[in-house]
Design an enzyme around this catalytic site. Structure first.
Site, PDB file in Angstrom:
ATOM      1  N   LYS A 171       0.807  -1.221   0.000  1.00 20.32           N
ATOM      2  CA  LYS A 171       0.000   0.000   0.000  1.00 20.32           C
ATOM      3  C   LYS A 171       0.842   1.273   0.000  1.00 20.32           C
ATOM      4  O   LYS A 171       0.363   2.340  -0.400  1.00 20.32           O
ATOM      5  CB  LYS A 171      -0.932   0.015   1.207  1.00 20.32           C
ATOM      6  CG  LYS A 171      -2.066  -0.989   1.150  1.00 20.32           C
ATOM      7  CD  LYS A 171      -3.138  -0.579   0.166  1.00 20.32           C
ATOM      8  CE  LYS A 171      -4.384  -1.439   0.296  1.00 20.32           C
ATOM      9  NZ  LYS A 171      -5.458  -1.024  -0.641  1.00 20.32           N
ATOM     10  N   SER A 191       0.995  -9.539  -0.631  1.00 19.72           N
ATOM     11  CA  SER A 191       0.630  -8.124  -0.519  1.00 19.72           C
ATOM     12  C   SER A 191       1.012  -7.500   0.804  1.00 19.72           C
ATOM     13  O   SER A 191       1.218  -6.287   0.887  1.00 19.72           O
ATOM     14  CB  SER A 191      -0.877  -7.958  -0.749  1.00 19.72           C
ATOM     15  OG  SER A 191      -1.612  -8.810   0.129  1.00 19.72           O
TER      16      SER A 191
END
Length: 311
Positions: free
Chosen positions: A49, A297
């Protein structure tokens, strides 16, 4: 405005001061394919992110940032925004669901961010309204933003440079910003690559929507897979997914738990539930043969929960 290669190349320059090129390592298990792990969990905030957060804030005029920034996040985008806001010397406010893991909440607070915990429905509404009552700040969307997706797309540039002959990629699907950002680049530069989203059985709206040909609402059940999963897919993200992805691979909670343990055993890497879904889907063989990459991720999982999963 489409996700262009020029925008992704610009994003690579924009994020260079805060995000770095992550390793691509073999996943040494017996599987129907040659598996690799893209370790975004090794970013400074433990998640991919930071790429999108850094790019959107680099492209936002300073006068809009001065009033502070606001985002809605279960934890990882929250950390990305808080990290970048601290570097810029501006306040950051985060709306998180009241089911968010304490590991992620504490990390945001350590970075100087203010956390507002809200019921799931109120939290999800923040994505739709791009605001929260009583907070006057510039909203940064966690996934439905082309600058965020361009930042995420830098991962695809690295994959193509580091793994010639790439055959398939499996990407955790939360809101779609990671999947669509990566897929936009691969479709432009390597259209032969198979691209799949990965979802958890307890919250898999993309699979249901793709099957129906339109966005569908599904039941949502909280689980240790907290970084992805919702009741519905935003229509514009669904339309991108229809164009860019080859499908969504849904895994069970048990498969995700097994993937968490396997990655810890074989690669000595801690991953969170969202990442485990991509690993489990790639391991299943449903992404096909050849060189298959699972996007790890993030790794921001409560350690007590991680201990339960691996034992």
């Amino acid at each position: 405005m489409p996700i262009t290669l020029a925008a992704v190349e610009e994003a690579r320059r924009n994020i260079a001061p805060v995000a770095f090129r992550t390793p691509l390592v073999p996943f040494l298990i017996d599987a129907p394919a040659e598996l690799y792990l893209k370790l975004e969990n090794l970013q400074p905030i433990g998640s991919f992110k930071i790429r999108g957060a850094a790019n959107v804030m680099a492209r936002t005029p300073r006068e809009r940032l001065e009033r502070g920034v606001l985002t809605a996040s279960a934890g990882n985008m929250a950390q990305g925004v808080a990290f970048c806001a601290r570097r810029l010397g501006i306040p950051a406010t985060v709306v998180s669901p009241d089911t968010a893991p304490q590991t992620k909440i504490r990390a945001v607070e350590r970075l100087g961010g203010r956390v507002i915990l809200a019921p799931f429905a109120d939290w999800w509404r923040t994505f739709e309204t791009r605001s929260y009552p009583g907070v006057d700040a510039t909203f940064i969307h966690a996934f439905d933003d082309f600058d965020v997706m361009a930042g995420n797309g830098t991962i695809a540039l690295e994959l193509l440079e580091d793994l010639p002959g790439l055959d398939a990629v499996v990407i955790p699907w939360g809101g779609g910003g990671l999947s669509c950002g990566i897929a936009a680049v691969l479709r432009a530069l390597a259209p032969q690559v198979r691209i799949y989203a990965a979802e958890i059985e307890t919250a898999a709206p993309l699979a249901a929507s793709l099957a129906a040909g339109e966005p569908r609402t599904v039941d949502y059940q909280p689980s240790f897979v907290d970084g992805i999963g919702s009741k519905v897919v935003f229509r514009n993200m669904f339309e991108l997914a229809q164009k860019l992805l080859d499908g969504s691979l849904v895994v069970t909670l048990n498969e995700a738990a097994q993937a968490t343990k396997l990655v810890a055993e074989r690669n000595r890497v801690i991953i969170e539930g969202a990442s485990a879904c991509a690993v489990a889907a790639a391991r299943s063989g449903r992404a096909g043969a050849g060189k298959v990459v699972a996007i790890v991720s993030g790794g921001n999982i409560d350690l007590d929960k991680f201990a339960q999963l691996v034992t």
